[in-house]
Design an enzyme around this catalytic site. Structure first.
Site, PDB file in Angstrom:
ATOM      1  CG  HIS A   9      20.728  52.728 -47.645  1.00 49.72           C
ATOM      2  ND1 HIS A   9      19.905  51.584 -47.653  1.00 49.72           N
ATOM      3  CD2 HIS A   9      21.179  52.854 -48.876  1.00 49.72           C
ATOM      4  CE1 HIS A   9      19.651  51.177 -48.919  1.00 49.72           C
ATOM      5  NE2 HIS A   9      20.542  51.819 -49.508  1.00 49.72           N
ATOM      6  CB  CYS A  65      13.034  53.958 -49.321  1.00 49.72           C
ATOM      7  SG  CYS A  65      11.681  53.661 -50.594  1.00 49.72           S
ATOM      8  CB  THR A  67      11.400  54.636 -55.322  1.00 46.56           C
ATOM      9  OG1 THR A  67      11.227  53.465 -54.733  1.00 46.56           O
ATOM     10  CG2 THR A  67      12.674  54.650 -56.347  1.00 46.56           C
ATOM     11  N   GLY A  68      10.147  55.521 -52.632  1.00 43.32           N
ATOM     12  CA  GLY A  68       9.068  55.406 -51.815  1.00 43.32           C
ATOM     13  C   GLY A  68       8.458  54.078 -52.207  1.00 43.32           C
ATOM     14  N   GLY A  70       9.494  50.618 -52.558  1.00 47.39           N
ATOM     15  CA  GLY A  70       9.566  49.408 -51.644  1.00 47.39           C
ATOM     16  C   GLY A  70       8.841  49.623 -50.044  1.00 47.39           C
ATOM     17  CG  HIS A  98     -10.127  61.718 -53.095  1.00 45.74           C
ATOM     18  ND1 HIS A  98     -10.769  61.694 -54.356  1.00 45.74           N
ATOM     19  CD2 HIS A  98     -10.416  63.126 -52.834  1.00 45.74           C
ATOM     20  CE1 HIS A  98     -11.043  62.867 -54.885  1.00 45.74           C
ATOM     21  NE2 HIS A  98     -10.761  63.788 -53.815  1.00 45.74           N
ATOM     22  NE  ARG A 135     -15.710  55.452 -54.974  1.00 45.53           N
ATOM     23  CZ  ARG A 135     -15.915  56.937 -55.438  1.00 45.53           C
ATOM     24  NH1 ARG A 135     -14.949  57.862 -55.298  1.00 45.53           N
ATOM     25  NH2 ARG A 135     -16.991  57.104 -56.423  1.00 45.53           N
TER      26      ARG A 135
HETATM   27  C1  RB5 Z   1      17.931  51.169 -51.692  1.00 42.24           C
HETATM   28  O1  RB5 Z   1      18.750  51.154 -52.631  1.00 42.24           O
HETATM   29  C2  RB5 Z   1      16.361  51.417 -52.400  1.00 42.24           C
HETATM   30  O2  RB5 Z   1      16.011  50.048 -53.118  1.00 42.24           O
HETATM   31  C3  RB5 Z   1      15.331  51.479 -51.173  1.00 42.24           C
HETATM   32  O3  RB5 Z   1      15.599  52.725 -50.774  1.00 42.24           O
HETATM   33  C4  RB5 Z   1      14.000  51.898 -51.981  1.00 42.24           C
HETATM   34  O4  RB5 Z   1      13.807  52.756 -52.993  1.00 42.24           O
HETATM   35  C5  RB5 Z   1      12.924  50.803 -52.297  1.00 42.24           C
HETATM   36  O5  RB5 Z   1      12.117  50.827 -52.894  1.00 42.24           O
END
Ligand code: RB5
Length: 147
Positions: A9, A65, A67-68, A70, A98, A135
């Site tokens: 989302h 997502c 932050t990328g 999760g 790399h 590696r």
């Molecule tokens: C959702 O709120 C957030 O936790 C998800 O998008 C992501 O950033 C998780 O790492």
């Protein structure tokens, strides 16, 4: 290339623009992303993309997502996935050159949509350098050991 794409989302508002961008570069996109109204669980989408890549249904994967982070943690639980979180174009290119990253994860709450596109372009335009094979094999050894 065929790209498996997934988002939760946090990237719902930019997902269409990103999909159009990837298609505009001439790629085929297999869309596993979320487009609903409420919150979505990012591991679900990371898993679908990761599985598509390791099964050879896609050449690589792109996850978006908040932050990328999760998405990348989840994707990296799938054997054979090397997923890198990228917030800049240099890292995106090096992730391929790399690390032979077969999936990248980016944060739609970290960087703007135009930089996301540039990150995609840097990753997709880069070539893995096989001099790093030893590696990458060491990473696979860790995965096999399952410690
Ligand atoms: C959702 O709120 C957030 O936790 C998800 O998008 C992501 O950033 C998780 O790492």
């Amino acid at each position: 290339m065929t790209i498996a794409f997934g988002n939760d989302h946090a990237a719902r508002e930019v997902r269409r623009e990103l999909l159009d961008y990837l298609k505009g570069l001439g790629h085929t996109v297999v869309d596993f992303g979320y487009e609903g109204d409420g919150p979505a669980d990012y591991p679900v989408y990371a898993r679908k993309v990761a599985n598509a890549v390791v099964k050879g249904e896609a050449d690589c994967g792109i996850l978006v997502c908040g932050t990328g982070i999760g998405m990348s943690i989840a994707a990296n639980k799938v054997h054979g996935v090397r997923c890198a979180v990228c917030s800049d174009t240099y890292s995106a290119a090096k992730a391929r050159e790399h690390n032979n990253a077969n999936v990248i994860a980016v944060g739609a709450r970290v960087v703007g949509v135009e930089l996301l596109k540039d990150i995609f372009s840097a990753y997709l335009g880069a070539q893995y350098n096989p001099k790093y094979d030893p590696r990458i094999a060491m990473i696979a050894d860790i995965e096999r050991a399952g410690e």
